[in-house]
Design a protein around this motif. Structure first.
Motif, PDB file in Angstrom:
ATOM      1  N   GLN A 138       0.835  -1.206   0.000  1.00  0.00           N
ATOM      2  CA  GLN A 138       0.000   0.000   0.000  1.00  0.00           C
ATOM      3  C   GLN A 138       0.867   1.251   0.000  1.00  0.00           C
ATOM      4  O   GLN A 138       1.790   1.378   0.795  1.00  0.00           O
ATOM      5  CB  GLN A 138      -0.920   0.004   1.221  1.00  0.00           C
ATOM      6  CG  GLN A 138      -1.847  -1.214   1.275  1.00  0.00           C
ATOM      7  CD  GLN A 138      -2.666  -1.273   2.536  1.00  0.00           C
ATOM      8  OE1 GLN A 138      -2.444  -0.502   3.457  1.00  0.00           O
ATOM      9  NE2 GLN A 138      -3.615  -2.190   2.590  1.00  0.00           N
ATOM     10  N   VAL A 139       0.574   2.192  -0.909  1.00  0.00           N
ATOM     11  CA  VAL A 139       1.289   3.460  -1.025  1.00  0.00           C
ATOM     12  C   VAL A 139       0.266   4.585  -0.850  1.00  0.00           C
ATOM     13  O   VAL A 139      -0.666   4.703  -1.663  1.00  0.00           O
ATOM     14  CB  VAL A 139       1.993   3.586  -2.386  1.00  0.00           C
ATOM     15  CG1 VAL A 139       2.669   4.951  -2.517  1.00  0.00           C
ATOM     16  CG2 VAL A 139       3.007   2.466  -2.560  1.00  0.00           C
ATOM     17  N   PRO A 140       0.395   5.443   0.177  1.00  0.00           N
ATOM     18  CA  PRO A 140      -0.540   6.563   0.344  1.00  0.00           C
ATOM     19  C   PRO A 140      -0.482   7.498  -0.863  1.00  0.00           C
ATOM     20  O   PRO A 140       0.603   7.828  -1.362  1.00  0.00           O
ATOM     21  CB  PRO A 140      -0.043   7.253   1.615  1.00  0.00           C
ATOM     22  CG  PRO A 140       0.755   6.213   2.339  1.00  0.00           C
ATOM     23  CD  PRO A 140       1.382   5.376   1.283  1.00  0.00           C
ATOM     24  N   TYR A 141      -1.652   7.919  -1.343  1.00  0.00           N
ATOM     25  CA  TYR A 141      -1.720   8.820  -2.494  1.00  0.00           C
ATOM     26  C   TYR A 141      -2.923   9.740  -2.322  1.00  0.00           C
ATOM     27  O   TYR A 141      -4.061   9.275  -2.277  1.00  0.00           O
ATOM     28  CB  TYR A 141      -1.838   8.015  -3.796  1.00  0.00           C
ATOM     29  CG  TYR A 141      -1.722   8.860  -5.043  1.00  0.00           C
ATOM     30  CD1 TYR A 141      -0.477   9.183  -5.578  1.00  0.00           C
ATOM     31  CD2 TYR A 141      -2.857   9.352  -5.682  1.00  0.00           C
ATOM     32  CE1 TYR A 141      -0.365   9.950  -6.724  1.00  0.00           C
ATOM     33  CE2 TYR A 141      -2.754  10.125  -6.823  1.00  0.00           C
ATOM     34  CZ  TYR A 141      -1.503  10.429  -7.338  1.00  0.00           C
ATOM     35  OH  TYR A 141      -1.393  11.203  -8.479  1.00  0.00           O
ATOM     36  N   MET A 142      -2.645  11.062  -2.216  1.00  0.00           N
ATOM     37  CA  MET A 142      -3.700  12.070  -2.048  1.00  0.00           C
ATOM     38  C   MET A 142      -4.604  11.677  -0.869  1.00  0.00           C
ATOM     39  O   MET A 142      -4.125  11.446   0.228  1.00  0.00           O
ATOM     40  CB  MET A 142      -4.456  12.271  -3.356  1.00  0.00           C
ATOM     41  CG  MET A 142      -3.571  12.793  -4.488  1.00  0.00           C
ATOM     42  SD  MET A 142      -4.439  13.049  -6.038  1.00  0.00           S
ATOM     43  CE  MET A 142      -5.570  14.352  -5.586  1.00  0.00           C
ATOM     44  N   ASP A 143      -5.916  11.555  -1.116  1.00  0.00           N
ATOM     45  CA  ASP A 143      -6.844  11.216  -0.038  1.00  0.00           C
ATOM     46  C   ASP A 143      -7.152   9.727   0.026  1.00  0.00           C
ATOM     47  O   ASP A 143      -8.105   9.313   0.682  1.00  0.00           O
ATOM     48  CB  ASP A 143      -8.152  12.006  -0.194  1.00  0.00           C
ATOM     49  CG  ASP A 143      -8.822  11.745  -1.532  1.00  0.00           C
ATOM     50  OD1 ASP A 143      -8.147  11.212  -2.444  1.00  0.00           O
ATOM     51  OD2 ASP A 143     -10.015  12.084  -1.681  1.00  0.00           O
ATOM     52  N   GLY A 144      -6.359   8.915  -0.651  1.00  0.00           N
ATOM     53  CA  GLY A 144      -6.576   7.469  -0.638  1.00  0.00           C
ATOM     54  C   GLY A 144      -5.259   6.734  -0.621  1.00  0.00           C
ATOM     55  O   GLY A 144      -4.271   7.200  -0.057  1.00  0.00           O
ATOM     56  N   GLN A 145      -5.223   5.580  -1.286  1.00  0.00           N
ATOM     57  CA  GLN A 145      -4.007   4.792  -1.350  1.00  0.00           C
ATOM     58  C   GLN A 145      -4.016   3.945  -2.615  1.00  0.00           C
ATOM     59  O   GLN A 145      -5.077   3.604  -3.148  1.00  0.00           O
ATOM     60  CB  GLN A 145      -3.884   3.894  -0.120  1.00  0.00           C
ATOM     61  CG  GLN A 145      -5.058   2.951   0.081  1.00  0.00           C
ATOM     62  CD  GLN A 145      -4.963   2.180   1.373  1.00  0.00           C
ATOM     63  OE1 GLN A 145      -3.958   2.233   2.069  1.00  0.00           O
ATOM     64  NE2 GLN A 145      -6.003   1.423   1.706  1.00  0.00           N
TER      65      GLN A 145
END
Length: 215
Positions: A138-145
């Motif tokens: 899992q890679v955090p991205y903006m308001d999600g992942q």
């Protein structure tokens, strides 16, 4: 008014009185000077004594702390040399929890146990069962992942399938819902939808592929 001539008894008495007074004042000045010198010497000796005492006290205190630290270190070393440590690790994969004895195998990568794989489980129809498990990156991205899934077969170290998607949660009138956008499969970005504002190529750069594969 009378003026005494030199050598008269009155002048002699007056001269003696003046000389006596001058000698007395000289003694007073000398006594004061001696007193000040004594006070200065006493103050110097007192300060010197205080400084010397403080220096000896600090030296003794430092030696005391060093000795205590050495004693504590020696005691801990002796205690640890007689203790056998047993480690237990707990790693969470999505909704499943693996409890591993003796640390993590394969350089820290968690693997399911035989009991969790359930190789002996079978349906009532007795049909053949294929057992697989998935590892998520899992890679955090903006308001999600951005989530990359590696699908493994039992007792295999190389995933037979990989997929990647973007996921985030948002509040709707009926409650919280999860939005999922598929990005890539087996290291390749999926075709860009014609009416989508989401650039799959850009998001796909955050996928984590096995064996160094990149989109």
């Amino acid at each position: 008014m009378s003026i005494h001539t030199p050598g008269t008894p009155e002048n002699v008495v007056l001269a003696q009185s003046v000389n006596g007074r001058l000698r007395a004042e000289a003694r007073i000045v000398a006594a004061r000077a001696f007193l000040f010198r004594c006070l200065g010497a006493g103050a110097f000796a007192a300060l010197l004594g205080l400084g010397t005492g403080a220096a000896f006290y600090g030296y003794a205190t430092m030696n005391q702390f060093d000795s205590a630290a050495e004693k504590i270190a020696s005691a801990m070393q002796a205690a640890l040399s007689e203790i056998t440590l047993k480690t237990k690790g707990e790693v969470t994969l999505t909704d499943n929890t693996l409890r591993l004895e003796g640390g993590l195998p394969r350089g820290g990568a968690p693997t399911p146990t035989q009991a969790q794989l359930g190789n002996d489980a079978a349906p009532a129809s007795k049909a053949p069962v294929n057992t697989t498990f998935t590892v998520f990156k899992q890679v955090p991205y903006m308001d999600g992942q951005i989530v990359t899934g590696w699908n493994f077969r039992a007792n295999e170290d190389v995933p037979f399938q990989q997929y990647c998607y973007f996921s985030r949660r948002q509040n709707e009138a009926k409650g919280q819902v999860e939005i999922k956008i598929d990005l890539a499969m087996d290291g390749k970005v999926l075709p860009q939808p014609a009416k989508s504002d989401v650039n799959l190529e850009i998001l796909g750069r955050n996928c984590v592929w096995s064996e160094g594969k990149k989109t």
